[in-house]
Design a protein around this motif. Structure first.
Motif, mmCIF file in Angstrom:
data_model
loop_
_atom_site.group_PDB
_atom_site.id
_atom_site.type_symbol
_atom_site.label_atom_id
_atom_site.label_comp_id
_atom_site.label_asym_id
_atom_site.label_seq_id
_atom_site.Cartn_x
_atom_site.Cartn_y
_atom_site.Cartn_z
ATOM 1 N N HIS A 90 0.832 -1.198 0.000
ATOM 2 C CA HIS A 90 0.000 0.000 0.000
ATOM 3 C C HIS A 90 0.870 1.253 0.000
ATOM 4 O O HIS A 90 0.559 2.238 -0.694
ATOM 5 C CB HIS A 90 -0.940 -0.007 1.207
ATOM 6 N N SER A 91 1.955 1.226 0.756
ATOM 7 C CA SER A 91 2.860 2.368 0.756
ATOM 8 C C SER A 91 3.474 2.561 -0.629
ATOM 9 O O SER A 91 3.606 3.695 -1.112
ATOM 10 C CB SER A 91 3.961 2.177 1.800
ATOM 11 N N TRP A 92 3.866 1.455 -1.260
ATOM 12 C CA TRP A 92 4.413 1.559 -2.623
ATOM 13 C C TRP A 92 3.399 2.211 -3.553
ATOM 14 O O TRP A 92 3.746 3.080 -4.358
ATOM 15 C CB TRP A 92 4.791 0.174 -3.152
ATOM 16 N N TRP A 93 2.145 1.791 -3.447
ATOM 17 C CA TRP A 93 1.121 2.363 -4.320
ATOM 18 C C TRP A 93 0.988 3.864 -4.100
ATOM 19 O O TRP A 93 0.859 4.632 -5.057
ATOM 20 C CB TRP A 93 -0.226 1.674 -4.089
ATOM 21 N N LEU A 94 1.028 4.297 -2.841
ATOM 22 C CA LEU A 94 0.895 5.728 -2.560
ATOM 23 C C LEU A 94 2.046 6.526 -3.161
ATOM 24 O O LEU A 94 1.867 7.691 -3.554
ATOM 25 C CB LEU A 94 0.820 5.962 -1.055
ATOM 26 N N SER A 95 3.224 5.937 -3.246
ATOM 27 C CA SER A 95 4.378 6.638 -3.816
ATOM 28 C C SER A 95 4.476 6.503 -5.327
ATOM 29 O O SER A 95 4.908 7.429 -6.010
ATOM 30 C CB SER A 95 5.683 6.129 -3.186
ATOM 31 N N TYR A 96 4.087 5.340 -5.864
ATOM 32 C CA TYR A 96 4.380 5.041 -7.266
ATOM 33 C C TYR A 96 3.156 4.730 -8.123
ATOM 34 O O TYR A 96 3.275 4.622 -9.345
ATOM 35 C CB TYR A 96 5.333 3.838 -7.344
ATOM 36 N N GLY A 97 1.987 4.562 -7.514
ATOM 37 C CA GLY A 97 0.803 4.186 -8.288
ATOM 38 C C GLY A 97 0.271 5.331 -9.140
ATOM 39 O O GLY A 97 0.585 6.506 -8.925
ATOM 40 N N ARG A 98 -0.562 4.954 -10.120
ATOM 41 C CA ARG A 98 -1.175 5.926 -11.024
ATOM 42 C C ARG A 98 -2.693 5.871 -10.888
ATOM 43 O O ARG A 98 -3.264 4.781 -10.814
ATOM 44 C CB ARG A 98 -0.789 5.627 -12.477
ATOM 45 N N PRO A 99 -3.355 7.004 -10.873
ATOM 46 C CA PRO A 99 -4.817 7.017 -10.766
ATOM 47 C C PRO A 99 -5.457 6.156 -11.849
ATOM 48 O O PRO A 99 -5.095 6.234 -13.021
ATOM 49 C CB PRO A 99 -5.173 8.499 -10.948
ATOM 50 N N GLY A 100 -6.395 5.323 -11.439
ATOM 51 C CA GLY A 100 -7.131 4.497 -12.386
ATOM 52 C C GLY A 100 -6.467 3.190 -12.761
ATOM 53 O O GLY A 100 -7.065 2.374 -13.471
ATOM 54 N N ALA A 101 -5.241 2.943 -12.302
ATOM 55 C CA ALA A 101 -4.510 1.750 -12.736
ATOM 56 C C ALA A 101 -4.669 0.554 -11.795
ATOM 57 O O ALA A 101 -4.336 -0.572 -12.167
ATOM 58 C CB ALA A 101 -3.020 2.082 -12.888
ATOM 59 N N LEU A 102 -5.162 0.776 -10.569
ATOM 60 C CA LEU A 102 -5.185 -0.290 -9.566
ATOM 61 C C LEU A 102 -6.162 -1.405 -9.945
ATOM 62 O O LEU A 102 -7.296 -1.149 -10.345
ATOM 63 C CB LEU A 102 -5.588 0.303 -8.210
ATOM 64 N N ARG A 103 -5.693 -2.658 -9.805
ATOM 65 C CA ARG A 103 -6.536 -3.839 -10.052
ATOM 66 C C ARG A 103 -6.145 -4.916 -9.029
ATOM 67 O O ARG A 103 -5.352 -5.802 -9.321
ATOM 68 C CB ARG A 103 -6.319 -4.401 -11.463
ATOM 69 N N VAL A 104 -6.691 -4.850 -7.837
ATOM 70 C CA VAL A 104 -6.373 -5.833 -6.805
ATOM 71 C C VAL A 104 -7.467 -6.894 -6.812
ATOM 72 O O VAL A 104 -8.624 -6.600 -6.494
ATOM 73 C CB VAL A 104 -6.257 -5.177 -5.415
ATOM 74 N N VAL A 105 -7.100 -8.119 -7.184
ATOM 75 C CA VAL A 105 -8.066 -9.211 -7.256
ATOM 76 C C VAL A 105 -8.169 -9.876 -5.882
ATOM 77 O O VAL A 105 -7.148 -10.250 -5.288
ATOM 78 C CB VAL A 105 -7.653 -10.243 -8.321
ATOM 79 N N LEU A 106 -9.404 -10.019 -5.376
ATOM 80 C CA LEU A 106 -9.663 -10.581 -4.055
ATOM 81 C C LEU A 106 -10.574 -11.793 -4.184
ATOM 82 O O LEU A 106 -11.532 -11.776 -4.977
ATOM 83 C CB LEU A 106 -10.332 -9.537 -3.151
ATOM 84 N N VAL A 107 -10.290 -12.836 -3.418
ATOM 85 C CA VAL A 107 -11.128 -14.029 -3.379
ATOM 86 C C VAL A 107 -11.584 -14.227 -1.938
ATOM 87 O O VAL A 107 -10.755 -14.265 -1.020
ATOM 88 C CB VAL A 107 -10.376 -15.277 -3.879
ATOM 89 N N ARG A 108 -12.902 -14.372 -1.753
ATOM 90 C CA ARG A 108 -13.459 -14.497 -0.404
ATOM 91 C C ARG A 108 -14.335 -15.747 -0.302
ATOM 92 O O ARG A 108 -14.955 -16.178 -1.274
ATOM 93 C CB ARG A 108 -14.312 -13.264 -0.067
ATOM 94 N N ARG A 109 -14.382 -16.290 0.902
ATOM 95 C CA ARG A 109 -15.350 -17.327 1.212
ATOM 96 C C ARG A 109 -16.739 -16.703 1.292
ATOM 97 O O ARG A 109 -16.875 -15.477 1.408
ATOM 98 C CB ARG A 109 -15.009 -17.984 2.555
ATOM 99 N N PRO A 110 -17.805 -17.526 1.287
ATOM 100 C CA PRO A 110 -19.164 -16.968 1.437
ATOM 101 C C PRO A 110 -19.340 -16.135 2.699
ATOM 102 O O PRO A 110 -20.139 -15.202 2.714
ATOM 103 C CB PRO A 110 -20.051 -18.223 1.460
ATOM 104 N N ASP A 111 -18.559 -16.449 3.776
ATOM 105 C CA ASP A 111 -18.683 -15.660 5.003
ATOM 106 C C ASP A 111 -17.877 -14.365 4.953
ATOM 107 O O ASP A 111 -17.838 -13.608 5.928
ATOM 108 C CB ASP A 111 -18.256 -16.491 6.217
ATOM 109 N N GLY A 112 -17.214 -14.107 3.817
ATOM 110 C CA GLY A 112 -16.458 -12.871 3.641
ATOM 111 C C GLY A 112 -14.978 -12.970 3.942
ATOM 112 O O GLY A 112 -14.226 -12.019 3.673
ATOM 113 N N ALA A 113 -14.501 -14.089 4.487
ATOM 114 C CA ALA A 113 -13.080 -14.234 4.820
ATOM 115 C C ALA A 113 -12.220 -14.217 3.558
ATOM 116 O O ALA A 113 -12.521 -14.902 2.571
ATOM 117 C CB ALA A 113 -12.851 -15.536 5.583
ATOM 118 N N LEU A 114 -11.154 -13.440 3.595
ATOM 119 C CA LEU A 114 -10.250 -13.312 2.451
ATOM 120 C C LEU A 114 -9.333 -14.531 2.382
ATOM 121 O O LEU A 114 -8.640 -14.853 3.351
ATOM 122 C CB LEU A 114 -9.426 -12.032 2.601
#
Length: 384
Positions: free
Chosen positions: A47-71
């Motif tokens: 997250h710190s890297w993104w704040l220093s080096y990321g570009r607006p609109g470029a973020l694509r963090v893929v998340l997979v969760r169980r039905p109860d919401g656990a990552l």
């Protein structure tokens, strides 16, 4: 964006950096359940890297969760710059190992993450750089249903996590005796090491970066390490990492003055010296800074139950004194069936760049050798 996988796991793509920031607690919990993770996969670092080096609109963090919401899986990705549509991992050139996170206890997580990445990258190539052997990304690669390609990436040198005396047993006895003599000199000079606590980290990092610049003054310093955005990234990332045991900042003092400082990143399996700075005056005293840092790092790593002391990327000659194992990072390219030509083009460009880099290194070595021969010949003529 959210969808259901056939295994009832829910797949999401996070494009909002504020939401990415709010994932810290559950990301950290997942990080603890992914045995392949390195400190570069911690939320604080990414997250710190993104704040220093990321570009607006470029973020694509893929998340997979169980039905109860656990990552149970996560892939920190972004759209890359350039003419080709490419997704690459967060971390950039200042990150030695990149990877995804997959919960070791959830067998369905890796296949679901592969499907999620495929949907996020539709029409693009996924280019995963600097992947260590055994990384969680290999599980995604194995389950990928479209075209894929594995290429070599940077070389790293690794030692077993042994105390200094164990490392000395790996090298010839004569060289080991010389190192012991250098370490005795350090002790006689009174240089002492002190691990910095959380509240002192920002000031310690400022001193480390100042010493790093001083140490490389007039030589080939990595320019990014002198930038303000890099300094801001380190301060933001390392403070939380120190608090949870993912990083250690050590200062070395002589007569009360800080003469060297070191940042080591740590995970349950691995520790690696990331960045250090040393006062050039130590060279005048013939202090072996590398041996000083290695002794301290080896002691901390071996007592922490880790198996690997990594020298991270690069095969510099001084690292070879310790007879390390050479471990090659990988570059994993993935895409959908309709965009296979883009993958082959990306792989071809990557191969050409590696060839050009090898040629440049070889030409440099040849030039240095010819220079030494010319110097020897000139001296011989002068002596005659």
């Amino acid at each position: 964006m959210s969808l259901r996988s056939p295994t009832a796991l829910r797949i999401e793509v996070c494009r909002d950096e504020e939401r990415f920031g709010r994932l810290a607690a559950e990301w950290t919990a997942l990080y603890g359940r992914c045995s392949a993770a390195t400190p570069f996969q911690s939320h604080a670092w990414l997250h710190s890297w993104w704040l220093s080096y990321g570009r607006p609109g470029a973020l694509r963090v893929v998340l997979v969760r169980r039905p109860d919401g656990a990552l149970v899986a996560a892939a920190p990705l972004m759209r890359a710059r350039g003419p080709l549509p490419v997704l690459t991992q967060l971390g950039g050139a200042i990150t030695d190992f990149t990877d995804v996170l997959v919960d070791d206890g959830c067998r369905a997580a890796a296949p679901a993450l592969a499907r999620g990445i495929a949907r996020a990258a539709r029409g693009a190539v996924v280019d995963l750089r600097e992947v260590r052997p055994g990384a969680a990304s290999e599980r995604v690669f194995a389950r990928w249903r479209g075209p894929r390609r594995r290429l070599p990436d940077s070389l790293c040198l690794e030692l077993p996590a042994l105390p200094m005396e164990g490392l000395l047993e790996r090298i010839p006895s004569g060289k080991a005796q010389r190192v012991r003599a250098k370490l005795r000199k350090l002790d006689a000079l009174g240089i002492d090491a002190r691990v910095v606590s959380g509240s002192e980290v920002p000031a310690a990092l400022d001193r480390l970066l100042r010493l790093h610049r001083l140490q490389w003054q007039g030589r080939g310093v990595t320019v990014e390490h002198t930038s303000e955005r890099f300094a801001q990234h380190l301060v933001r990332a390392v403070g939380p990492m120190v608090e949870c045991g993912d990083a250690m900042v050590t200062e070395f003092r002589l007569a009360g003055d800080v003469v060297a400082a070191d940042l080591t990143l740590m995970s349950p399996r691995l520790a690696g010296g990331y960045l250090y700075g040393a006062d050039p005056a130590l060279r005048a005293r013939k202090v072996d800074v590398a041996a000083m840092l290695l002794r301290h790092g080896a002691g901390e790593t071996s007592t922490g139950g880790r198996s690997t002391l990594s020298m991270l990327r690069g095969t510099e000659s001084y690292k070879h004194h310790w007879r390390p194992e050479t471990v090659g990072n990988q570059r994993l390219l993935l895409t959908g069936r309709g965009t296979a030509p883009l993958l082959w083009l990306r792989a071809g460009v990557a191969g050409a760049r590696r060839w050009a880099s090898r040629q440049a290194r070889e030409n440099t070595r040849v030039g240095q050798a010819l220079g030494r021969v010319a110097t020897w010949a000139a001296r011989s003529r002068g002596g005659g």
